[in-house]
Design an enzyme around this catalytic site. Structure first.
Site, short mmCIF file in Angstrom:
data_model
loop_
_atom_site.label_atom_id
_atom_site.label_comp_id
_atom_site.label_asym_id
_atom_site.label_seq_id
_atom_site.Cartn_x
_atom_site.Cartn_y
_atom_site.Cartn_z
N HIS A 53 0.84 -1.20 0.00
CA HIS A 53 0.00 0.00 0.00
C HIS A 53 0.88 1.25 0.00
O HIS A 53 2.08 1.19 0.26
CB HIS A 53 -0.96 0.02 1.19
P1 TYD Z 1 -2.32 -3.98 7.22
O1 TYD Z 1 -2.40 -2.56 6.82
O2 TYD Z 1 -2.64 -5.01 6.19
O3 TYD Z 1 -0.89 -4.28 7.82
P2 TYD Z 1 0.55 -4.09 7.13
O4 TYD Z 1 0.35 -3.42 5.84
O5 TYD Z 1 1.27 -3.19 8.05
O6 TYD Z 1 1.15 -5.43 6.98
O7 TYD Z 1 -3.26 -4.17 8.48
C1 TYD Z 1 -3.79 -5.42 8.89
C2 TYD Z 1 -5.09 -5.17 9.64
O8 TYD Z 1 -4.88 -4.42 10.82
C3 TYD Z 1 -6.11 -4.41 8.81
O9 TYD Z 1 -7.39 -5.00 9.05
C4 TYD Z 1 -6.10 -3.01 9.38
C5 TYD Z 1 -5.67 -3.22 10.81
N1 TYD Z 1 -4.85 -2.11 11.32
C6 TYD Z 1 -5.35 -1.24 12.28
O10 TYD Z 1 -6.50 -1.39 12.73
N2 TYD Z 1 -4.56 -0.24 12.76
C7 TYD Z 1 -3.30 -0.06 12.30
O11 TYD Z 1 -2.59 0.89 12.75
C8 TYD Z 1 -2.78 -0.93 11.29
C9 TYD Z 1 -1.41 -0.76 10.73
C10 TYD Z 1 -3.59 -1.94 10.83
#
Ligand code: TYD
Length: 139
Positions: A53
């Site tokens: 992302h």
């Molecule tokens: P995601 O953005 O896929 O994690 P990364 O890209 O860092 O590997 O997030 C995984 C899940 O956690 C998604 O359902 C959103 C949630 N989330 C939050 O609620 N708060 C946060 O600060 C983050 C980073 C994720």
């Protein structure tokens, strides 16, 4: 200048003594933003690709406080760079509007992420084509 050119490795001072190591990361001093959010990722393995992302408002610093991982950043115009996170006193700064993938996690990887913003799913761009379109629009 595209924000990908602002991506950089940061080295934090180590305050080690005979009791062990201590690394301090202070917002606006050791990293270029005030810290509003911290989260950490562990239990991912070699096959997993996380991130995938770009963010319209959040800036990040990623630190492998244990183990190792890699970060691939892309500018949406065909340029990319790969950084290895392999020391607990170094981090990578990632500004807004840079695509990022975290991958190649070692079994013991604990990836600490510091962010300039509270979590807001609406400022995440999770589709690469949408990201490319937003980059083009802002050129
Ligand atoms: P995601 O953005 O896929 O994690 P990364 O890209 O860092 O590997 O997030 C995984 C899940 O956690 C998604 O359902 C959103 C949630 N989330 C939050 O609620 N708060 C946060 O600060 C983050 C980073 C994720």
């Amino acid at each position: 200048m595209h924000n990908i050119n602002k991506v950089q490795m940061l080295e934090f001072p180590q305050h080690g003594d005979e009791r062990g190591h201590l690394v301090i990361v202070e917002g606006t001093k050791d990293i270029p933003f005030e810290i509003k959010r911290a989260f950490y990722i562990y239990g991912s393995d070699k096959e997993v690709v996380r991130g995938q992302h770009a963010n319209r408002r959040s800036e990040f610093v990623l630190i492998n406080v244990a183990g190792t991982s890699k970060v691939r950043v892309k500018d949406g115009e065909g340029n990319e760079a790969i950084f290895c996170l392999n020391r607990p006193h170094t981090g990578i700064y990632i500004p807004t509007m840079v695509w990022k993938d975290m991958y190649d996690f070692s079994a013991d990887s604990v990836l600490l992420v510091l962010s300039s913003e509270h979590y807001d799913p609406d400022e995440y761009i999770r589709n690469y084509e949408d990201f490319q379109m937003e980059i083009c629009r802002n050129l």
